[in-house]
Write a protein that holds these residues in place. Structure first.
Motif, PDB file in Angstrom:
ATOM      1  N   GLY A   3      19.828 -27.771 -40.436  1.00  0.00           N
ATOM      2  CA  GLY A   3      20.613 -27.658 -39.114  1.00  0.00           C
ATOM      3  C   GLY A   3      19.705 -26.023 -38.458  1.00  0.00           C
ATOM      4  N   LYS A   4      19.416 -25.824 -37.971  1.00  0.00           N
ATOM      5  CA  LYS A   4      19.265 -24.287 -37.096  1.00  0.00           C
ATOM      6  C   LYS A   4      20.492 -23.269 -37.119  1.00  0.00           C
ATOM      7  CE  LYS A   4      14.998 -26.224 -34.906  1.00  0.00           C
ATOM      8  NZ  LYS A   4      14.889 -26.312 -33.367  1.00  0.00           N
ATOM      9  N   ARG A   5      21.196 -24.559 -36.255  1.00  0.00           N
ATOM     10  CA  ARG A   5      22.277 -23.628 -35.940  1.00  0.00           C
ATOM     11  C   ARG A   5      22.965 -23.048 -37.023  1.00  0.00           C
ATOM     12  NH1 ARG A   5      26.757 -24.627 -32.420  1.00  0.00           N
ATOM     13  NH2 ARG A   5      28.011 -24.960 -34.115  1.00  0.00           N
ATOM     14  N   PHE A   6      23.035 -23.700 -38.171  1.00  0.00           N
ATOM     15  CA  PHE A   6      23.051 -23.015 -39.447  1.00  0.00           C
ATOM     16  C   PHE A   6      22.648 -21.607 -40.106  1.00  0.00           C
ATOM     17  CE2 PHE A   6      26.789 -23.937 -41.915  1.00  0.00           C
ATOM     18  CZ  PHE A   6      27.094 -25.475 -42.128  1.00  0.00           C
ATOM     19  N   LEU A   7      21.437 -22.073 -39.836  1.00  0.00           N
ATOM     20  CA  LEU A   7      20.810 -20.672 -40.432  1.00  0.00           C
ATOM     21  C   LEU A   7      21.099 -19.107 -39.050  1.00  0.00           C
ATOM     22  CD1 LEU A   7      17.351 -21.976 -41.197  1.00  0.00           C
ATOM     23  CD2 LEU A   7      19.090 -21.707 -42.049  1.00  0.00           C
ATOM     24  N   GLN A   8      20.884 -19.990 -37.668  1.00  0.00           N
ATOM     25  CA  GLN A   8      21.503 -18.987 -36.711  1.00  0.00           C
ATOM     26  C   GLN A   8      23.000 -18.159 -37.408  1.00  0.00           C
ATOM     27  OE1 GLN A   8      21.035 -20.849 -33.812  1.00  0.00           O
ATOM     28  NE2 GLN A   8      19.313 -20.132 -33.326  1.00  0.00           N
TER      29      GLN A   8
ATOM     30  N   GLY C 170      24.221 -32.575 -27.253  1.00  0.00           N
ATOM     31  CA  GLY C 170      25.378 -30.842 -27.427  1.00  0.00           C
ATOM     32  C   GLY C 170      26.302 -30.553 -27.148  1.00  0.00           C
ATOM     33  N   LEU C 171      27.497 -31.444 -28.161  1.00  0.00           N
ATOM     34  CA  LEU C 171      28.441 -31.799 -28.305  1.00  0.00           C
ATOM     35  C   LEU C 171      29.591 -30.378 -29.311  1.00  0.00           C
ATOM     36  CD1 LEU C 171      29.387 -35.145 -29.129  1.00  0.00           C
ATOM     37  CD2 LEU C 171      30.088 -34.306 -27.432  1.00  0.00           C
ATOM     38  N   PRO C 172      30.190 -29.568 -28.807  1.00  0.00           N
ATOM     39  CA  PRO C 172      30.225 -28.020 -29.347  1.00  0.00           C
ATOM     40  C   PRO C 172      31.078 -28.150 -30.198  1.00  0.00           C
ATOM     41  CG  PRO C 172      32.356 -28.851 -27.425  1.00  0.00           C
ATOM     42  CD  PRO C 172      31.255 -29.396 -27.303  1.00  0.00           C
ATOM     43  N   ILE C 173      30.699 -28.825 -31.590  1.00  0.00           N
ATOM     44  CA  ILE C 173      31.295 -29.321 -33.020  1.00  0.00           C
ATOM     45  C   ILE C 173      30.635 -29.062 -33.688  1.00  0.00           C
ATOM     46  CG2 ILE C 173      33.318 -30.769 -31.797  1.00  0.00           C
ATOM     47  CD1 ILE C 173      31.012 -33.195 -32.791  1.00  0.00           C
ATOM     48  N   SER C 174      30.723 -28.503 -34.765  1.00  0.00           N
ATOM     49  CA  SER C 174      29.579 -28.255 -35.913  1.00  0.00           C
ATOM     50  C   SER C 174      28.844 -29.946 -36.611  1.00  0.00           C
ATOM     51  CB  SER C 174      30.094 -27.957 -37.159  1.00  0.00           C
ATOM     52  OG  SER C 174      31.185 -28.570 -37.793  1.00  0.00           O
ATOM     53  N   GLN C 175      28.156 -29.471 -37.562  1.00  0.00           N
ATOM     54  CA  GLN C 175      27.734 -30.683 -38.583  1.00  0.00           C
ATOM     55  C   GLN C 175      28.681 -31.393 -39.104  1.00  0.00           C
ATOM     56  OE1 GLN C 175      24.324 -28.436 -39.335  1.00  0.00           O
ATOM     57  NE2 GLN C 175      22.532 -29.724 -38.800  1.00  0.00           N
ATOM     58  N   ASP C 176      29.041 -30.845 -39.553  1.00  0.00           N
ATOM     59  CA  ASP C 176      30.451 -31.481 -40.533  1.00  0.00           C
ATOM     60  C   ASP C 176      30.821 -32.538 -40.028  1.00  0.00           C
ATOM     61  OD1 ASP C 176      29.650 -31.400 -43.591  1.00  0.00           O
ATOM     62  OD2 ASP C 176      29.103 -29.109 -42.276  1.00  0.00           O
ATOM     63  N   GLN C 177      31.919 -31.929 -38.510  1.00  0.00           N
ATOM     64  CA  GLN C 177      32.730 -32.631 -37.354  1.00  0.00           C
ATOM     65  C   GLN C 177      31.521 -33.785 -37.159  1.00  0.00           C
ATOM     66  OE1 GLN C 177      33.540 -29.202 -35.353  1.00  0.00           O
ATOM     67  NE2 GLN C 177      35.643 -29.157 -36.245  1.00  0.00           N
ATOM     68  N   TRP C 178      30.718 -33.549 -36.757  1.00  0.00           N
ATOM     69  CA  TRP C 178      29.491 -34.740 -35.993  1.00  0.00           C
ATOM     70  C   TRP C 178      29.739 -36.373 -37.213  1.00  0.00           C
ATOM     71  CZ3 TRP C 178      29.027 -38.740 -32.415  1.00  0.00           C
ATOM     72  CH2 TRP C 178      27.495 -38.968 -33.450  1.00  0.00           C
TER      73      TRP C 178
END
Lengths: 405, 237, 340, 292
Positions: A3-8, C170-178
């Motif tokens: 998860g890149k987003r996570f790291l950011q 590019g959905l505006p949700i977190s990985q856990d939500q996905w």
């Protein structure tokens, strides 16, 4: 990619913390404040591996003592320990609870190779220290790839290599038989033996495994004896170690017998197995053993006994886990004192990686704890010892074999 | 004279369904009473109600004592032996073990041994089958075994549920003959439920006729036999 | 009130079925409400809770598989965890070795679970009750040993680590939500499929075999086919659950699939209500949350508390939560009936 | 040849462990047709009681018999208090209650006595007959005690009225009530006997396996398999099943390289399942052919 987003996100979060922390003298990561340091832990308090749960318990009791004596730099330790039943999915759940909901500063002594493997990547992605994990696998000392994870005890492979080296030097015409537990721990030792032997692996005449669910290892022992081996590597946990020692004796089999460090307790392994049958066993130790008369009047052990009497009267003094937990908790106490008021996750990790010649009094003389930015293996030295019927006698110097290369 | 067994206004239920609608009947000391009726009239239910095997209301007195609401095993211990529908054989036990079980509640060992001989006297075929698994006995033999087992309790009252069911006429005759001699020799009162009304009327001195859970007619068997409706619907002549 | 005659009984039954048809409408509304709640859930709670509920979802899928096998077909299994392990490893190996994207591992995991289930089901045809329990118990016990034995494929005790799925489009949700939605979607499809399956011929055949084996056979239900089929379907559901477990936990190791996994599944299945579809969800909730409750009550002996909770649960609801709800529901319908 | 003999004898000794717990399983199975999954943990718990008594200074045999008594009463109490409320519940609900009991006893033992292994004394002399290395006095004693328990059970079921009543309840509770057998107490008696037999099993195996809360966990599956192999209703069958399983497992682990020690249990189970496919009633279970 993890998860890149996570790291950011966590990088930004870290930045914010830093900025906020800079305003005052002390710096705090999540879970730390003027009055408290929150530490997370998982242990199997339920399920078939519950025996290990006593480590989590004794650590809790140790922090009770620390808190009763005023805490660390004026802060109380809030040790949140959760049950994972030694089941990796449950570990992941509990660790996420600790990190995301309880918001602990770091994890300490999470127990077991599979549970720690399951959270290894997560902890490093989240940049939360996974400190002094309770497993002897080799992979925890890898600062280049996993800068947020650190082991504590000597790893199993190192230990195995020490035995092999001594055996090659001292036993004529060795023929090796091995009994090992069929799990990560047993396989790690096995790997260590194979690595230590290198091209001489053909010296192994028979390997037998057992499952923790097996009632007895009688059948395996009969086969091992029958193999004609004169060297026996006994890679077993306490119950099976006691069985194996007892059965070897009954079978009239007297090889050069190496017993792994996990099962060296005089009180809870060798006495049940029979002290006579245990005489001549070779092992490496790094902690003192409460049931070994050699330490009856040892000041370090007396401190520990006082602690047990006062803070953990229900604990069994014959249980080596109570010494182990005490020693590792003292190591952490040292790190936290050294960290002072800078209680960010990054600094905790930095301090854990800068321990110099720390001497814990329940560890054997000569065992010093050292870490560095490239050395994530706190205890590396071990000393070969032989059981003489009452106590483990040291022979030879404190040795360490580097297996990282 | 006080009746040995007296039922007053007994109602019985299978779950929410009422199977008996206030039955009253009585059995005299040493008497044989038969309960007649079509399938589903409530005959078996009456016996079950006596033994506390189903939910009931009303009053059931045995030798003047209220036994209503007692556990089945406690009723048996009072001296009421129930020969159930389908014989209730312990199939995996031997014949002899079945009989020994009949005497389970008794502590008088010698008398039990005598009774065992007496049962074998009544039913010599059971003696031959002594060590055989009871499940392998023929239907008639199992019926004899059931009666013999009941006898081992040394009961004062026997409840018999369709002892003739599924048996050849010859064997039925034999069994009924033995039942009479048990009644006469051992003074055991009997409450007999039967589909075979003719046979039952011959054996019994009193009869009660049930229809959909109610007593519609009762009296001594001699008078009952004369009754036109009984003759056509139950006796078939 | 005691119901007496057959005519009356028939009349009430008729009225009852009419009423139930009416009530079915409300039931449907309720179900839609539940689904909306399930969809909204991850926006109401933290990522950690979302992850926890994702566990509930995939465990529910496995429990549903067990319900189909044990509840509807009457084949008692103490080894359902083996199928989860199978699915989990199929997914892990595909992702780790061959770089297959996570969403493509679900169907193969289910398929292999199906095939393996059918094969196990073949000898199981001749094993009834306890014998089947022993055989499946043995399977559960052997699972980690087999996973360790075939180290070349499974990486043995070290286990396999996989990556956490990225949020697509590019959905505006977190990985856990996905992950939650991904799992929820699969769950809805599988529950819907189970409902249709169990209402159709196959389901009737399963139940007929469970209730009256001989009679079912004599009426032409081929038990020799349907019994392994029930195993196969149970295996497929567990296989899918296993793949989802791998994706959610991002780690598989033999220790994740010990005997207690199988026993836990059975516990969840019975607590939820074994012969029901909806009960599987309660089962999943029970499996994830009861240990946490036990731990809250006693750190010293959480297992003892867990055991006490199980026993008390069985006292209160011997037919499970769904059985209990159905009982209340029938009571409610009856009250409505007497009122009319 | 020497290793063969060694493995067979060692298998018999291990088989005695399985057999003794299988006997306990059969006790409850007889009356309820259920396998009590908590049986192993109950046996373990009984053994801890014996250990505590001996540690408190009681002579071995006094502790031995007192433990049997305590276990018997305890077993009955468990049936009367814990099992009774779910007596009429679906079978699976009972199974869950058994699982509940299993974890309770396991956890309680760990909490009370910790997980550190305990040495448990053997009533038999140390060493082996003639100093042989095949089989020691304790293993022989263990086999002997298992056979003694079997003999006791045989006599009890065969000749004692209570034993007969127990068998009767197992087959036909309704008829049993009609002859005056108090069925509820018979079920409790079955549990009491099972707990007592389990206690003997625990005290016999503890000197070999060492006492810890997980001592019997691994044994349960073997005992279950042994009971099924022998025919769940037959104590003799359970014992034969236990010995067979012990020997079979050892020989498979020794002589079939692929199976090795890792899959020997799986292999032994496979064989048992094959046997059961051919003879579903087990080796000694009786198949009843009833006439209508």
């Amino acid at each position: 990619m993890i998860g890149k987003r996570f790291l950011q996100a966590s990088a930004i979060a870290a930045g914010l913390t830093f900025a906020a922390g800079a305003a005052v003298a002390a710096e705090y990561g999540p879970g730390a404040s003027d009055s408290e340091i929150k530490i997370g832990n998982t242990n199997p308090y339920s399920g078939p591996a519950s025996a290990y749960g006593s480590i989590g318990t004794v650590i809790s009791k140790y922090f009770d003592k620390v808190n009763a004596e005023g805490g660390i730099n004026g802060r109380k330790i809030n040790f949140v320990t959760l049950d994972d039943s030694y089941s990796p999915p449950k570990t992941v759940e509990q660790v996420r609870k600790l990190v995301e909901q309880e918001k602990v500063l770091f994890l300490f002594q999470t127990l077991g190779t599979p549970p720690n493997s399951a959270i290894h990547k997560y902890m490093n992605a989240k940049k939360v220290p996974q400190l002094f994990v309770a497993t002897g696998a080799t992979k925890w000392g890898d600062p280049a790839n996993f800068p947020w994870t650190m082991g504590w005890q000597p790893n199993y492979q190192t230990e195995a290599a020490i035995y092999v080296k001594w055996m090659l030097d001292n036993v004529d015409n060795p023929k090796i038989a091995i009994l090992y537990q069929n799990d990560d721990y047993g396989k790690d030792y096995l790997q260590g033996i194979h690595d230590g032997l290198g091209s001489k692996a053909s010296l192994i005449v028979l390997e037998q495994s057992y499952e923790v669910t097996d009632p007895t290892v009688a059948s395996q022992m009969a086969n091992l004896k029958n193999s004609g081996a004169n060297v026996f590597f006994n890679i077993t946990t306490p119950k099976f170690a006691a069985q194996a020692i007892k059965i070897a004796n009954e079978l009239g089999w007297n090889p050069t017998h190496f017993l792994n460090n996990v099962s060296t307790s005089v009180g809870s392994v060798l006495t049940p197995a029979g002290l006579e049958a245990s005489t001549g066993l070779i092992s490496t130790l790094y902690t003192k053993d409460a049931t070994d008369p050699a330490w009856d009047n040892d000041p370090g052990m007396n401190e520990w006994r006082e602690f047990m009497a006062k803070y953990h009267p229900k604990g069994n003094v014959a249980n080596g886990f109570n010494i182990y937990g005490y020693a590792v908790a003292q190591t952490l106490e040292h790190v936290l004192r050294q960290a002072g008021d800078n209680l960010t996750r990054a600094n905790i990790m930095k301090e854990a990686a800068s321990i110099t010649d720390l001497r814990i009094k329940t560890l054997l003389p000569g065992i010093l704890i050292n870490t560095g930015p490239n050395d994530f293996r706190p205890i590396e030295g071990m000393q070969l010892r032989k059981f003489n019927g009452t106590t483990w006698e040291a022979f030879g110097p404190v040795v360490s074999v580097d297996t990282s290369s | 004279m006080v009746a040995m067994l007296e039922l007053k206004n007994v109602e019985a239920f299978y779950g929410p369904i009422r199977a008996l609608h206030g039955i009253s009947l009585s059995v005299e000391q040493g008497g044989i009473v038969t309960v007649l009726g079509a399938n589903g009239a409530g005959k078996t239910t009456t016996l079950r109600a006596i033994c506390g095997m189903i939910k009931t209301t009303g009053s059931i007195k045995f030798e003047g004592r209220e036994i209503f609401g007692k556990l089945t095993e406690s009723v048996a211990r009072l001296g009421i032996a129930h020969v159930p529908e389908g014989r209730g054989t312990f199939e995996k036990l031997t014949t002899e073990e079945n009989l020994r079980l009949g005497a389970f509640t008794r502590r008088d060992r010698n008398a039990v041994a005598e009774d065992m001989d007496r049962v074998y006297g009544y039913f010599p075929v059971l003696a031959e089958r002594r060590e055989q698994q009871a499940g392998t006995l023929s239907g008639g033999e199992q019926q004899m075994l059931a009666i013999g087992r009941a006898l081992m309790l040394r009961p004062r009252l026997m409840l018999l549920d369709e002892p003739s069911f599924g048996l050849a006429p010859m064997i039925v005759q034999e069994i009924f003959r033995i039942m009479r001699s048990i009644n006469e020799n051992d003074g055991v009162s009997m409450l007999l439920v039967e589909q075979n009304a003719a046979l039952a009327m011959d054996l019994a001195d009193q009869a009660f006729l049930l229809e959909t859970g109610e007593v519609v007619m009762s009296g001594d068997t001699k008078t009952m036999k004369e009754d036109e409706s009984i003759r056509t619907s139950y006796l078939g002549y | 009130m005691a119901v007496d005659t057959i005519e009356e009984k028939l009349a009430t039954r008729h009225a009852q079925s009419q009423l139930e048809a009416k009530l079915a409408f409300y039931k449907r509304i309720g179900l839609i409400g539940l689904i909306i709640f399930a969809v909204a859930l991850p926006f109401l709670v933290s990522d950690f809770r979302t992850f926890q509920f994702t566990r509930v979802l995939y465990i529910s899928i496995a429990v549903l598989g067990l319900n189909i096998l044990s509840g509807y077909n009457g084949q008692f299994s103490l080894g359902h965890g083996a199928f989860i392990a199978l699915g989990a490893y199929v997914a892990a190996i595909m992702m780790d070795r061959w770089g297959v994207p996570y969403y493509l591992t679900i169907i193969p995991a289910g398929l292999i679970g199906f095939i393996f289930g059918f094969l196990i089901g073949l000898p199981a045809r001749r094993l009834e009750g306890l014998y089947l329990a022993l055989a499946t118990f043995g399977l559960a016990l052997a699972t980690p040993q087999i996973l360790k034995k075939f180290e070349i494929i499974t990486m043995g005790v070290q286990g396999i680590v996989v990556d956490k799925p990225e949020v697509p489009f590019g959905l505006p949700i977190s990985q856990d939500q996905w992950l939650y939605f991904f799992t929820l979607m699969i769950l809805l499809v599988l529950f819907w499929a189970a409902r249709n399956l169990l209402r159709a011929r196959t389901g009737r055949a399963f139940v007929a075999i469970r209730d009256h084996h001989m009679a079912a056979e004599s009426m032409g239900v081929n038990a020799g086919f349907y019994k392994p089929l029930a195993f196969a379907i149970g295996g497929a559901y567990a296989g899918v659950a296993g793949a989802l477990a791998t994706i959610t936990i991002q780690f598989v190791a033999p220790d994740s699939f010990g005997v207690f996994l199988s026993i836990t599944l059975l516990v969840g299945s019975v607590i939820g209500g074994i012969a029901s579809i909806g009960g599987a969800i309660f089962g999943g909730i029970a499996i994830v949350f009861i240990p946490n409750v036990a731990e809250e009550i006693s750190k010293a002996a959480p297992w003892a508390i867990y055991g006490v909770i199980l026993i008390l649960f069985m006292y209160a609801m011997p037919s499970g939560i769904m059985g209990f709800i159905n009982m209340l529901w029938r009571g409610y319908v009856k009250r409505l009936l007497t009122r009319t | 040849m020497e290793i063969f003999l060694q493995q067979v004898l060692s298998g018999l000794a291990t088989g005695a462990i399985y057999a003794s717990l299988a006997l306990a399983l059969v006790m409850i199975y007889q009356t309820t047709e259920l396998i009590n999954f908590a049986q192993g943990e109950m046996a373990m718990f009984s053994t801890y009681i014996a250990w505590a008594l001996i540690n408190a200074g009681m002579p071995y045999w006094a502790a031995f018999f007192l433990t049997i008594g305590i276990s018997f009463v305890g077993g009955m109490a468990i049936e009367r208090i814990i099992i009774r409320p779910v007596e009429k519940a679906p079978v699976l609900a009972l199974v869950i209650v058994f699982i509940g009991l299993l974890v309770i006893f396991n956890s309680l033992a760990g909490w009370l006595w910790t997980y550190t292994i305990k040495e448990f004394p053997s009533p038999f002399p140390v060493g082996s007959p003639g100093g042989n290395t095949y089989i020691g006095f304790h293993q022989l004693g263990m086999i002997g005690v298992t056979l003694l328990v079997l003999l006791f059970l045989y006599l009890f079921f065969r000749f004692a009225p209570l034993g007969l009543a127990l068998r009767a309840v197992a087959q036909n509770p309704v008829s049993s009530r009609l002859v005056g057998v108090r069925v509820g107490w018979m079920l409790a008696l079955g549990w009491g006997l099972a707990a007592a037999v389990g206690a003997v099993a625990g005290m016999m195996v503890a000197p070999r396996l060492f006492l810890d809360p997980n001592m019997m966990g691994g044994v349960l599956l073997y005992a279950f398999a042994a009971a099924l192999l022998g025919g769940t209703t037959s104590p003799l069958g359970a014992v034969i099943g236990g010995f067979t399983l012990g020997v079979l497992e050892n020989l498979a682990g020794t002589y079939i390289p692929f199976i090795g020690t890792e899959l020997k249990l799986a292999f032994a189970l496979g064989i048992i399942i094959l046997v059961l496919l051919v003879r579903p009633q087990g080796l000694l279970g009786k198949k009843i052919v009833a006439r209508v």
